[in-house]
Design a protein around this motif. Structure first.
Motif, PDB file in Angstrom:
ATOM      1  N   UNK A 424       0.875  -1.176   0.000  1.00 51.83           N
ATOM      2  CA  UNK A 424       0.000   0.000   0.000  1.00 51.83           C
ATOM      3  C   UNK A 424       0.912   1.226   0.000  1.00 51.83           C
ATOM      4  N   UNK A 425       0.785   2.053  -1.039  1.00 48.69           N
ATOM      5  CA  UNK A 425       1.671   3.211  -1.162  1.00 48.69           C
ATOM      6  C   UNK A 425       0.844   4.492  -1.141  1.00 48.69           C
ATOM      7  N   UNK A 426       1.230   5.402  -0.262  1.00 53.81           N
ATOM      8  CA  UNK A 426       0.603   6.726  -0.271  1.00 53.81           C
ATOM      9  C   UNK A 426       1.384   7.596  -1.257  1.00 53.81           C
ATOM     10  N   UNK A 427       0.703   8.021  -2.309  1.00 57.44           N
ATOM     11  CA  UNK A 427       1.382   8.724  -3.402  1.00 57.44           C
ATOM     12  C   UNK A 427       1.575  10.196  -3.029  1.00 57.44           C
ATOM     13  N   UNK A 428       2.842  10.651  -3.079  1.00 55.63           N
ATOM     14  CA  UNK A 428       3.137  12.023  -2.635  1.00 55.63           C
ATOM     15  C   UNK A 428       3.185  13.028  -3.780  1.00 55.63           C
ATOM     16  N   UNK A 429       3.687  12.606  -4.926  1.00 57.78           N
ATOM     17  CA  UNK A 429       3.797  13.559  -6.035  1.00 57.78           C
ATOM     18  C   UNK A 429       4.809  13.077  -7.046  1.00 57.78           C
ATOM     19  N   UNK A 430       5.178  13.958  -7.997  1.00 55.71           N
ATOM     20  CA  UNK A 430       6.175  13.570  -8.989  1.00 55.71           C
ATOM     21  C   UNK A 430       7.513  13.313  -8.304  1.00 55.71           C
ATOM     22  N   UNK A 431       8.276  12.362  -8.829  1.00 51.56           N
ATOM     23  CA  UNK A 431       9.584  12.056  -8.256  1.00 51.56           C
ATOM     24  C   UNK A 431      10.536  13.231  -8.507  1.00 51.56           C
ATOM     25  N   UNK A 432      11.390  13.513  -7.518  1.00 52.24           N
ATOM     26  CA  UNK A 432      12.297  14.669  -7.666  1.00 52.24           C
ATOM     27  C   UNK A 432      13.290  14.458  -8.806  1.00 52.24           C
ATOM     28  N   UNK A 433      13.720  13.195  -8.978  1.00 53.63           N
ATOM     29  CA  UNK A 433      14.751  12.927  -9.982  1.00 53.63           C
ATOM     30  C   UNK A 433      14.187  12.714 -11.382  1.00 53.63           C
ATOM     31  N   UNK A 434      12.910  12.415 -11.460  1.00 48.28           N
ATOM     32  CA  UNK A 434      12.313  12.154 -12.760  1.00 48.28           C
ATOM     33  C   UNK A 434      10.835  12.566 -12.728  1.00 48.28           C
ATOM     34  N   UNK A 435      10.579  13.735 -13.269  1.00 44.76           N
ATOM     35  CA  UNK A 435       9.238  14.340 -13.216  1.00 44.76           C
ATOM     36  C   UNK A 435       8.143  13.441 -13.785  1.00 44.76           C
ATOM     37  N   UNK A 436       8.564  12.495 -14.677  1.00 42.74           N
ATOM     38  CA  UNK A 436       7.546  11.646 -15.320  1.00 42.74           C
ATOM     39  C   UNK A 436       7.079  10.530 -14.400  1.00 42.74           C
ATOM     40  N   UNK A 437       7.841  10.269 -13.338  1.00 47.02           N
ATOM     41  CA  UNK A 437       7.495   9.189 -12.416  1.00 47.02           C
ATOM     42  C   UNK A 437       6.835   9.772 -11.165  1.00 47.02           C
TER      43      UNK A 437
END
Ligand code: 5AD
Ligand code: SF4
Length: 478
Positions: A424-437
């Motif tokens: 179960x993952x709480x989604x925080x936002x775009x990854x800092x290193x890769x905006x597409x992830x």
């Protein structure tokens, strides 16, 4: 004497006065926060006050009219770092008329104030840990009267409610539940700079969490130097016949365990975490509350500091190696799938090879998800600093590297066990290193990066772990 509510009213008036003074000037501030999550939460309040007054945030110091430093003094040469940064600002100050405000834990240390007086007299505002709420007044006096302000007090501060706040995250809301520490671990400066324990009223905490829930926050991080002694000082005072007018405030919630249970019932909140508890205060009611409350993450930060009973005694931690291990065992029995993270100090005064091996032994036995490792750093004014048998730096570093190797090999093994599992993952936002992830966290606080639609942000979703790395996983949305 003024009440806390009156004091905050006055500061709100100062906020309006500053807002008037700087109206239409498009002034900007920049802030540097050192240290722990409590400091981060203090900085969120500083940002809240500044934005209420009309300042806008910038990351570029060249562009700022006000620079705020919120300092920490728990470890390392933070002092040199701070003084280096402030030293660099002298030119900017002259060029841009920059206002410099320095506050937080380090300002509660006399040797730091002496140094500032001698070498950095151009700092405009110095505030301590107990006077952060007075920043509007301090700032007004600087802007209006061109004064220099030193606003540091030594007595324990009060608990102030209702300050504006500008939060860093839209997913996880930090809520400080208590201030200060009574434990005086012999290596630690915190009790000297943050004063004695005082807890916020349960109703104020509950209201803040409800407000966060209504804004869409999914996770709550409860903060304090010693969260599981929440309300302990207040309950002792009431038993001694003091705080009579307040007794009614604690009718329903009078302990950390009850606070957890109450927050667990707040609709909209899906995860509850807390840092840091003290092993000596991990009473059965807290263990039962963790077991019963579905929203409390079953990953507990349980600071070990050392695995050696001798060292724990010298550190004034008030538990033995066996008591710590028994506590872990008890929690493992009572809370299915419980996981642990910890803090460890290497090379405290008098630590022998045998003592250090006891630390390695506990690390092997517990199998932590994450270990925050620190090389002991002498703090002026603490008992540890005065101990004659300090460990040479070289030995400290060698032990640190050995601990790090063990921890990393353990974490690598644990990480492998996640492969192929659904988390179960709480989604925080775009990854800092890769905006597409996207990036998010498992219940055990592991970072997972995965491809997914931005609509998933701020929800809890099932993700399969497909790749393991030391500090993050790659996942696939299920
Ligand atoms: N030196 C090194 N680490 C320290 N900590 C606290 N004081 C010191 C010190 N003087 C560590 C402890 C604590 C964490 C926040 O910082 O492990 O749990
Ligand atoms: Fe420092 Fe110990 Fe208090 Fe934690 S419990 S803040 S380590 S004195």
């Amino acid at each position: 004497m003024m009440t806390e509510i009156q004091e905050i009213e006055i500061q709100k008036q100062y906020m309006q006065k500053v807002a008037k003074l700087i109206e239409n000037k498009d002034l900007k501030y920049t802030i540097l926060t050192m240290g722990c999550q409590l400091n981060e939460n203090d900085s969120e309040k500083i940002c809240g006050m500044l934005e209420e007054m009309g300042y806008r945030k910038t990351e570029d110091i060249e562009d700022a009219n006000l620079a705020v430093f919120n300092t920490c003094c728990v470890r390392e040469n933070a002092e040199e770092r701070l003084f280096g940064k402030i030293g660099n600002l002298k030119n900017l100050k002259e060029k841009n008329n920059l206002i410099i405000a320095v506050g937080g834990c380090m300002m509660q240390e006399q040797h730091i104030l002496d140094k500032i007086k001698k070498s950095f007299s151009y700092i405009d505002i110095i505030f301590g840990t107990h006077t952060l709420h007075k920043l509007p007044e301090d700032l007004y006096k600087v802007l209006e009267d061109q004064k220099k302000i030193k606003d540091v007090i030594d007595i324990d501060g009060n608990v102030y409610e209702d300050l504006p706040i500008k939060r860093n995250s839209k997913t996880q809301g930090s809520v400080t539940i208590m201030y200060g520490c009574n434990n005086f671990c012999s290596y630690c400066i915190v009790p000297y700079v943050r004063g004695r324990e005082r807890s916020r009223k349960p109703k104020d905490i509950i209201n803040e969490v409800k407000e966060l829930a209504s804004q869409g926050y999914k996770e709550i991080m409860l903060l304090g130097q010693n969260v599981n002694s929440y309300l302990r000082s207040e309950m002792e005072a009431i038993q001694q016949g003091k705080l009579k007018d307040e007794a009614g405030d604690y009718k329903e919630i009078n302990s950390f365990a009850k606070l957890l249970r109450a927050i667990n019932q707040i609709e909209g909140i899906e995860r509850i975490r807390f840092v840091s508890p003290h092993p000596k205060d991990f009473t059965d009611d807290v263990i039962e509350a963790i077991a019963d409350c579905g929203k409390v993450c079953k990953c507990i930060h349980l600071p070990l500091q050392s695995g050696s009973t001798n060292m724990l005694k010298v550190m004034n931690r008030k538990y033995t190696k066996e008591q710590y291990l028994n506590l872990v065992e008890k929690m493992k029995t009572k809370i299915p799938n419980i996981k642990f993270t910890t803090d460890i100090i290497v090379g405290f005064a008098g630590e022998t090879e045998e003592d250090f091996e006891d630390t390695l032994d506990v690390v092997k036995k517990v199998g932590y998800e994450q270990v925050f490792m620190f090389i002991y750093s002498r703090r002026v004014g603490t008992p540890g600093d005065k101990m004659p048998n300090q460990i040479p730096e070289e030995i400290k570093h060698k032990r640190f590297d050995r601990l790090k190797d063990l921890v990393e090999s353990q974490i690598a093994k644990t990480n492998k066990s996640y492969l192929g599992t659904a988390q179960k993952v709480l989604v925080e936002g775009p990854s800092k290193n890769n905006e597409k992830m996207l990036t998010g966290r498992t219940e055990s606080n592991k970072v997972v990066v995965f491809e997914g639609d931005k609509d998933l942000i701020n929800s809890i979703i099932d993700v399969e772990i497909i790749e393991d790395h030391m500090w993050y996983f790659k996942g696939k949305v299920l």
